[in-house]
Design a protein around this motif. Structure first.
Motif, PDB file in Angstrom:
ATOM      1  N   PRO A 284       0.822  -1.226   0.000  1.00  0.00           N
ATOM      2  CA  PRO A 284       0.000   0.000   0.000  1.00  0.00           C
ATOM      3  C   PRO A 284       0.850   1.268   0.000  1.00  0.00           C
ATOM      4  CG  PRO A 284       0.055  -0.967   2.184  1.00  0.00           C
ATOM      5  CD  PRO A 284       0.733  -1.945   1.279  1.00  0.00           C
ATOM      6  N   ILE A 285       0.228   2.356  -0.430  1.00  0.00           N
ATOM      7  CA  ILE A 285       0.880   3.664  -0.401  1.00  0.00           C
ATOM      8  C   ILE A 285       0.921   4.163   1.037  1.00  0.00           C
ATOM      9  CG2 ILE A 285       0.652   6.079  -1.094  1.00  0.00           C
ATOM     10  CD1 ILE A 285      -0.559   5.125  -3.694  1.00  0.00           C
ATOM     11  N   SER A 286       2.111   4.504   1.512  1.00  0.00           N
ATOM     12  CA  SER A 286       2.236   4.979   2.885  1.00  0.00           C
ATOM     13  C   SER A 286       2.586   6.463   2.958  1.00  0.00           C
ATOM     14  CB  SER A 286       3.304   4.172   3.637  1.00  0.00           C
ATOM     15  OG  SER A 286       4.553   4.234   2.955  1.00  0.00           O
ATOM     16  N   ARG A 287       3.348   6.955   1.990  1.00  0.00           N
ATOM     17  CA  ARG A 287       3.771   8.346   2.009  1.00  0.00           C
ATOM     18  C   ARG A 287       3.707   8.953   0.606  1.00  0.00           C
ATOM     19  NH1 ARG A 287       6.687   9.536   6.679  1.00  0.00           N
ATOM     20  NH2 ARG A 287       6.225  11.683   6.056  1.00  0.00           N
ATOM     21  N   LYS A 288       3.750  10.300   0.546  1.00  0.00           N
ATOM     22  CA  LYS A 288       3.804  11.058  -0.702  1.00  0.00           C
ATOM     23  C   LYS A 288       2.662  10.688  -1.657  1.00  0.00           C
ATOM     24  CE  LYS A 288       8.812  11.697  -0.493  1.00  0.00           C
ATOM     25  NZ  LYS A 288      10.112  11.518  -1.190  1.00  0.00           N
ATOM     26  N   ALA A 289       1.452  10.600  -1.115  1.00  0.00           N
ATOM     27  CA  ALA A 289       0.292  10.188  -1.924  1.00  0.00           C
ATOM     28  C   ALA A 289       0.010  11.181  -3.044  1.00  0.00           C
ATOM     29  CB  ALA A 289      -0.940  10.025  -1.032  1.00  0.00           C
ATOM     30  N   GLY A 290       0.062  12.482  -2.735  1.00  0.00           N
ATOM     31  CA  GLY A 290      -0.244  13.488  -3.746  1.00  0.00           C
ATOM     32  C   GLY A 290       0.732  13.459  -4.903  1.00  0.00           C
ATOM     33  N   ALA A 291       2.025  13.407  -4.599  1.00  0.00           N
ATOM     34  CA  ALA A 291       3.038  13.370  -5.657  1.00  0.00           C
ATOM     35  C   ALA A 291       2.887  12.113  -6.513  1.00  0.00           C
ATOM     36  CB  ALA A 291       4.436  13.421  -5.033  1.00  0.00           C
ATOM     37  N   ARG A 292       2.592  10.991  -5.875  1.00  0.00           N
ATOM     38  CA  ARG A 292       2.405   9.742  -6.621  1.00  0.00           C
ATOM     39  C   ARG A 292       1.203   9.846  -7.560  1.00  0.00           C
ATOM     40  NH1 ARG A 292       5.213   5.277  -4.143  1.00  0.00           N
ATOM     41  NH2 ARG A 292       6.207   5.917  -2.183  1.00  0.00           N
ATOM     42  N   MET A 293       0.151  10.521  -7.105  1.00  0.00           N
ATOM     43  CA  MET A 293      -1.024  10.657  -7.955  1.00  0.00           C
ATOM     44  C   MET A 293      -0.695  11.451  -9.220  1.00  0.00           C
ATOM     45  SD  MET A 293      -4.823  12.141  -7.054  1.00  0.00           S
ATOM     46  CE  MET A 293      -4.240  13.809  -6.791  1.00  0.00           C
ATOM     47  N   PHE A 294       0.050  12.539  -9.073  1.00  0.00           N
ATOM     48  CA  PHE A 294       0.426  13.332 -10.240  1.00  0.00           C
ATOM     49  C   PHE A 294       1.339  12.545 -11.181  1.00  0.00           C
ATOM     50  CE2 PHE A 294      -0.919  17.012  -7.651  1.00  0.00           C
ATOM     51  CZ  PHE A 294      -1.683  17.670  -8.595  1.00  0.00           C
TER      52      PHE A 294
END
Length: 430
Positions: A284-294
């Motif tokens: 699962p995604i644990s950190r930097k969710a916004g940057a990963r989405m972009f």
């Protein structure tokens, strides 16, 4: 698998599998019936319009109902309405009535039920699992949706020719009628499982109905950079970058693969999305969710450009699978942001606003794809869409820095960023 430790989540997902399979199979039967009656492609388009219009007409009351009444009861009422609608379709199939307006009317009722159940269902999910398992729940929910969404249409087509059809023909049932029986079974199973849930969310919104209360979802999204940014990003990327409507042209005129190739092209994004959702359930995604989405939106745009330029079926399938996988990561992050950055008493109305964004992007996206393809050709239109998605990702990263810097997907990490907008909203809501 942490989310499946919760009994209610397990039962809710079993219910979703059943009802999605039934709905997708029913969609195949309805399309077959309508076309066999009119033999006009335009009438097939009207079936989608009949299902879409209620979501547009009842957007505001649907969100308010999801917050003002027990969300579990709202879902039960909506799907009870679906049962009666499917019975009406079954009766039409048995009697052989050749009135397509009758089918459209039933579809409008089904669309109305979906319009009210969608925000209630979305807002119910956080009640089914502990908050620390919510992202895992969204991930598995996405995987289950993709699996059922791919399997349902194939199952609907199969039910037309199953051997049990011969046993049912004596009752006046064949083809679409058999599919409607299957859909009724899935709906009854769905209702039984929802009734067995232990969760009782109760009433979230205690204020009397007023225009301010009903419009509070729009106000909340408008003042939330996280929600406004993620919803509008999805709207414009899907609106400009979607190539689903043009796949028949690519299969026939660009890749020269025919109907079988078209089926593979339509399945490729779902296969990529399903695979990625299973991977994300494990990692699962644990950190930097916004940057990963972009980053994922950018990958989606690049994959769309590659698909538009490809003249190889295998390269096209790979590009579509990558686009589906990248989109799934974005979907999971946006779905988590939607619920975790929204207070429980607002989730129904905010989910209704999100449904409007999604519906507009899907419906208008197909129109935009057809229009640009008419002007420039399918290849150029698709390449333009992919490049436009890249441009949108870049512009939105600048316009919504808070979304770009979103880190952990937890309510504690996300809602403090909402404090100013919540304060701005309080006077208007009182």
């Amino acid at each position: 698998m942490e989310a499946f430790a919760s009994r209610d989540f397990r039962r809710y997902q079993m219910a979703r599998v059943a009802v999605i399979l039934g709905a997708e199979a029913q969609a195949v039967a309805v399309a077959w019936q309508v076309y066999s009656i009119t033999h006009r492609a335009l009438d097939l388009g009207y079936t989608g319009l009949a299902l879409f219009l209620p979501g547009l007409l009842f957007l505001l009351p649907a969100g308010h109902v999801a917050d003002r009444f027990d969300r579990r009861h709202v879902i039960l009422c909506c799907y009870t309405l679906q049962v009666f609608s499917t019975v009406a379709l079954l009766a039409q199939a048995i009697t052989g009535t050749h009135r397509v307006a009758y089918i459209y009317a039933v579809l409008f009722v089904i669309g109305t039920g979906r319009a009210f159940s969608s925000p209630a269902s979305s807002a119910l999910m956080p009640h089914l699992v502990p908050e620390k398992h919510f992202v895992n729940a969204v991930t598995w929910g996405g995987a289950i949706f993709q699996l059922a969404n791919v399997t349902g249409p194939a199952l609907g087509g199969l039910l037309f020719t199953l051997p049990l059809a011969f046993a049912l023909r004596s009752l006046g049932l064949e083809g679409a009628g058999i599919v409607y029986i299957f859909t009724l079974v899935t709906l009854v199973w769905f209702l039984a499982l929802i009734l067995s849930l232990h969760v009782r969310p109760g009433r979230m919104e205690h204020r009397a109905a007023s225009l301010k209360v009903v419009l509070a979802g729009f106000q909340y999204v408008r003042t939330s950079p996280l929600l406004l940014g993620s919803m509008s990003l999805d709207l414009f990327v899907v609106l400009l970058g979607g190539a689903v409507a043009l796949m028949p042209i690519f299969a026939n005129e660009v890749l020269h693969t025919g109907p079988r190739g078209l089926g593979a092209l339509r399945a490729a994004p779902a296969i990529g999305a399903l695979t990625m959702s299973l991977v994300m359930a494990r990692f699962p995604i644990s950190r930097k969710a916004g940057a990963r989405m972009f980053v994922c939106v950018a990958i989606f745009g690049v994959a769309t450009v590659i698909f538009g330029m490809s003249r190889s079926l295998w390269l096209s399938l790979a590009a579509l699978a990558v686009s589906g996988a990248a989109d799934m990561i974005s979907v999971i992050i946006r779905g988590s942001l939607l619920q975790l950055a929204t207070p429980p008493e607002m989730r129904g109305r905010v989910s209704a606003v999100n449904s409007l964004f999604i519906g507009a992007s899907n419906e208008l996206g197909e129109f935009e794809s057809g229009l640009t393809a008419q002007w420039w050709g399918a290849v150029r239109a698709t390449i333009f869409g992919g490049l436009a998605s890249l441009a949108v990702a870049g512009v939105w990263a600048v316009l919504f820095p808070g979304l770009r810097h979103a880190d952990e997907l937890t309510a504690e990490a996300l809602r403090p960023r909402r404090s100013d907008s919540m304060n701005a909203q309080t006077p208007a809501a009182s």
